[in-house]
Design an enzyme around this catalytic site. Structure first.
Site, short mmCIF file in Angstrom:
data_model
loop_
_atom_site.label_atom_id
_atom_site.label_comp_id
_atom_site.label_asym_id
_atom_site.label_seq_id
_atom_site.Cartn_x
_atom_site.Cartn_y
_atom_site.Cartn_z
N ILE A 55 -1.49 -1.62 -11.41
CA ILE A 55 -2.64 -2.34 -11.99
C ILE A 55 -2.95 -1.86 -13.42
CG2 ILE A 55 -5.14 -2.73 -11.76
CD1 ILE A 55 -4.53 -2.98 -8.69
N GLU A 66 -5.70 10.95 -19.33
CA GLU A 66 -4.88 12.08 -18.88
C GLU A 66 -3.40 11.72 -18.99
OE1 GLU A 66 -6.64 12.39 -15.02
OE2 GLU A 66 -4.77 11.86 -14.05
N GLY A 113 -7.70 12.89 -12.21
CA GLY A 113 -8.82 12.82 -13.16
C GLY A 113 -9.75 11.65 -12.89
N1 COA Z 1 -4.60 1.94 4.44
C1 COA Z 1 -3.29 2.09 4.74
N2 COA Z 1 -2.30 2.07 3.82
C2 COA Z 1 -2.66 1.87 2.54
C3 COA Z 1 -4.01 1.69 2.16
C4 COA Z 1 -4.99 1.73 3.16
N3 COA Z 1 -6.28 1.57 2.86
N4 COA Z 1 -4.05 1.52 0.82
C5 COA Z 1 -2.79 1.60 0.37
N5 COA Z 1 -1.96 1.80 1.41
C6 COA Z 1 -0.51 1.94 1.34
C7 COA Z 1 0.13 0.75 0.65
O1 COA Z 1 0.44 -0.28 1.55
C8 COA Z 1 1.37 1.37 0.07
O2 COA Z 1 2.33 1.58 1.10
P1 COA Z 1 3.85 1.13 0.92
O3 COA Z 1 4.32 2.03 -0.23
O4 COA Z 1 4.45 1.47 2.23
O5 COA Z 1 3.80 -0.31 0.57
C9 COA Z 1 0.92 2.76 -0.35
O6 COA Z 1 -0.20 3.05 0.49
C10 COA Z 1 0.53 2.86 -1.82
O7 COA Z 1 -0.48 1.94 -2.09
P2 COA Z 1 -0.62 1.21 -3.51
O8 COA Z 1 -1.88 0.46 -3.46
O9 COA Z 1 0.63 0.48 -3.84
O10 COA Z 1 -0.69 2.46 -4.48
P3 COA Z 1 -0.68 2.59 -6.06
O11 COA Z 1 0.67 2.94 -6.52
O12 COA Z 1 -1.34 1.41 -6.70
O13 COA Z 1 -1.58 3.88 -6.26
C11 COA Z 1 -3.37 5.35 -5.64
C12 COA Z 1 -2.87 3.91 -5.75
C13 COA Z 1 -4.78 5.31 -5.15
C14 COA Z 1 -2.50 6.12 -4.69
C15 COA Z 1 -3.26 6.00 -7.05
O14 COA Z 1 -3.98 5.24 -7.97
C16 COA Z 1 -3.81 7.39 -7.04
O15 COA Z 1 -3.10 8.30 -6.67
N6 COA Z 1 -5.10 7.56 -7.42
C17 COA Z 1 -5.82 8.78 -7.19
C18 COA Z 1 -6.31 9.56 -8.31
C19 COA Z 1 -6.62 8.89 -9.60
O16 COA Z 1 -7.06 7.78 -9.71
N7 COA Z 1 -6.42 9.68 -10.63
C20 COA Z 1 -6.66 9.29 -11.97
C21 COA Z 1 -5.51 8.74 -12.67
S1 COA Z 1 -4.04 9.65 -12.50
#
Ligand code: COA
Length: 433
Positions: A220, A239, A337
């Site tokens: 996104i 970051e 972050g």
């Molecule tokens: N329940 C079950 N599974 C879930 C889920 C939920 N609520 N939400 C996501 N998943 C699964 C997805 O289906 C996907 O699985 P797959 O790989 O088997 O398809 C996996 O988890 C990853 O989800 P996705 O939404 O594609 O992740 P993303 O790559 O967009 O990353 C975060 C999302 C939240 C993991 C990521 O933004 C993150 O690590 N954020 C935390 C910290 C942060 O924001 N830091 C600041 C910037 S670094």
């Protein structure tokens, strides 16, 4: 030969000689991601096994390669502690072969300073030494300040690591180094889906010219970046430096010309991405890599106006509590972050923060907007801090809304298959009537 060149000759080691500098019980910490000292860890793992070194602890944030230290056989010898869980240490953590240490990214250095104490060894991969005796921290300067208390500093000097400006380590400070020419890790950006594009376009509409951006991990934030091509004078204080920042800079959209601090420069603490990104940041005065305790400090973030923070999450409940780290009780990633930037954006004049995600997971079978968080899920962003929530069905600003208004606004942007069920639950919870 200059003094620095002489020191270079004296401090150069084979991997085996460098591994001999460690002892049982050593606590070791590295800069993050791509700068993990892989060749040194490989030599250390070998020595630890053959000479039965025990209880060495290796701390790093977001490892990006499979490493021997996570194998079952290494557990009595070399134990991994993660400051941010990735696809490479997640399974090891779930199976008890590694551990996660929760902390806001900005505060990891102070956790070391105030609680864990000085490490025995600080190590990382750097770019080659320059003529003044400095090794650039390359793609990660995040934990580089921790080295100042370390008993030993050992580097892997990699000829493929870009020389970034900002944090540098001097040859005087170090105890030894090994050389490597192995290509540093590249990471392909996640594919951008149609839903990501819809979400990206909605967020882009909310970003004014002259804004300062923080873009988080995932598809996104990259989709948002692609929707910003017609904006003017954007800045970066983030970051992570991601591939899409290169595109926006080369298109003249990111100029950093409106920032109040670090004007004309993109200020970040780490990057991982394509070789093209590594080539772009090499020797580039428009990008500076600084320690995370500075970059992610909400008081520093807030000094720029119109700070826009864009991150993602796993689930949100009808109160607006956000889980971005766990699936139930199992750690999927870390806080990173997220809160640093949400609080920094909230304190910035004209700042806004966005948490954006696809409304459902696993082929539409799981709603990410839930009545209450899944049992065991950890709250990353509290309901008191949350600002905008965005899905492919719309955008809800929770800040300024009552509990009932929040529940209604969140149900309106949930996946349509779950709205009826969510409404019924919200009524049972006395959120809506
Ligand atoms: N329940 C079950 N599974 C879930 C889920 C939920 N609520 N939400 C996501 N998943 C699964 C997805 O289906 C996907 O699985 P797959 O790989 O088997 O398809 C996996 O988890 C990853 O989800 P996705 O939404 O594609 O992740 P993303 O790559 O967009 O990353 C975060 C999302 C939240 C993991 C990521 O933004 C993150 O690590 N954020 C935390 C910290 C942060 O924001 N830091 C600041 C910037 S670094």
């Amino acid at each position: 030969m200059s003094l620095w060149e002489k020191m270079y000759q004296d401090k150069r080691m084979t991997p085996e000689e460098a591994a001999a500098l460690f002892k049982s019980g050593d606590v070791c910490v590295s800069n993050g991601q791509v700068t993990e000292p892989v060749e040194l860890l490989e030599a250390l793992a070998k020595r630890a096994l053959t000479e039965d070194l025990r209880d060495i602890r290796h701390y790093i944030l977001l490892p990006l390669r499979n490493q021997r230290y996570m194998a079952e056989e290494m557990q009595p010898h070399l134990h991994h502690v993660s400051h941010f869980v990735s696809g490479f240490d997640r399974e090891a953590i779930w199976e008890g072969r590694a551990e996660y240490l929760p902390s806001h990214y900005s505060r990891v250095p102070s956790v070391w300073r105030d609680v864990l104490g000085a490490p025995d060894v600080f190590y990382c991969t750097t770019a080659p030494m320059d003529r003044h005796g400095y090794f650039s921290c390359g793609t990660a300067a995040d934990l580089s300040e921790i080295r100042k208390g370390a008993k030993k500093i050992i580097l892997v000097v990699n000829s493929t690591m870009p020389r970034t400006l900002g944090s540098q380590i001097h040859i005087r400070e170090i105890d030894g180094f090994i050389e490597s020419a192995a290509p540093i890790t590249e990471v392909a950006p996640p594919p951008i889906t149609e839903d990501d594009k819809t979400i990206g376009a909605m967020i882009a509409e909310q970003i004014p010219d002259g804004a300062t951006l923080q873009l988080g991990i995932g598809g996104i934030p990259n989709a948002v970046a692609q929707a910003l091509m017609d904006k003017k004078d954007l800045g970066v204080h983030s970051e992570m430096f991601c591939d899409s920042i290169v595109d926006l800079t080369l298109a003249g959209v990111i100029t950093n010309g409106c920032k109040n601090i670090h004007r004309d420069k993109s200020t970040v603490t780490f990057t991982f991405g394509s070789r093209a990104t590594y080539d772009f940041i090499d020797d580039n005065p428009s990008v500076e890599f600084l320690p995370v305790d500075y970059v992610n400090d909400p008081r520093i973030i807030a000094q720029n106006d119109k700070v826009i923070s864009i991150n993602s999450c796993m689930e949100v409940d009808l109160f607006g509590q956000v889980c971005a780290e766990t699936i139930g009780p199992k750690n999927f990633s870390g806080v990173g972050g997220q809160m640093d930037f949400i609080r920094g954006a909230a304190a910035s004049k004209g700042g806004k923060s966005f948490l954006a995600f696809k409304s459902s997971a696993k082929g539409g079978t799981i709603t990410k907007i839930k009545p209450v968080l899944t049992p065991g899920a950890c709250v990353t962003t509290t309901r008191n801090d949350v600002d905008f929530i965005v899905t492919e069905y719309g955008m809800a600003q929770l800040r300024g809304k009552t509990c009932g208004e929040r529940a209604k606004a969140l149900i309106a942007i949930a996946h349509p298959n779950f709205r009826e069920e969510l409404t019924a639950e919200a009524k049972k919870m006395h959120l809506i009537f």
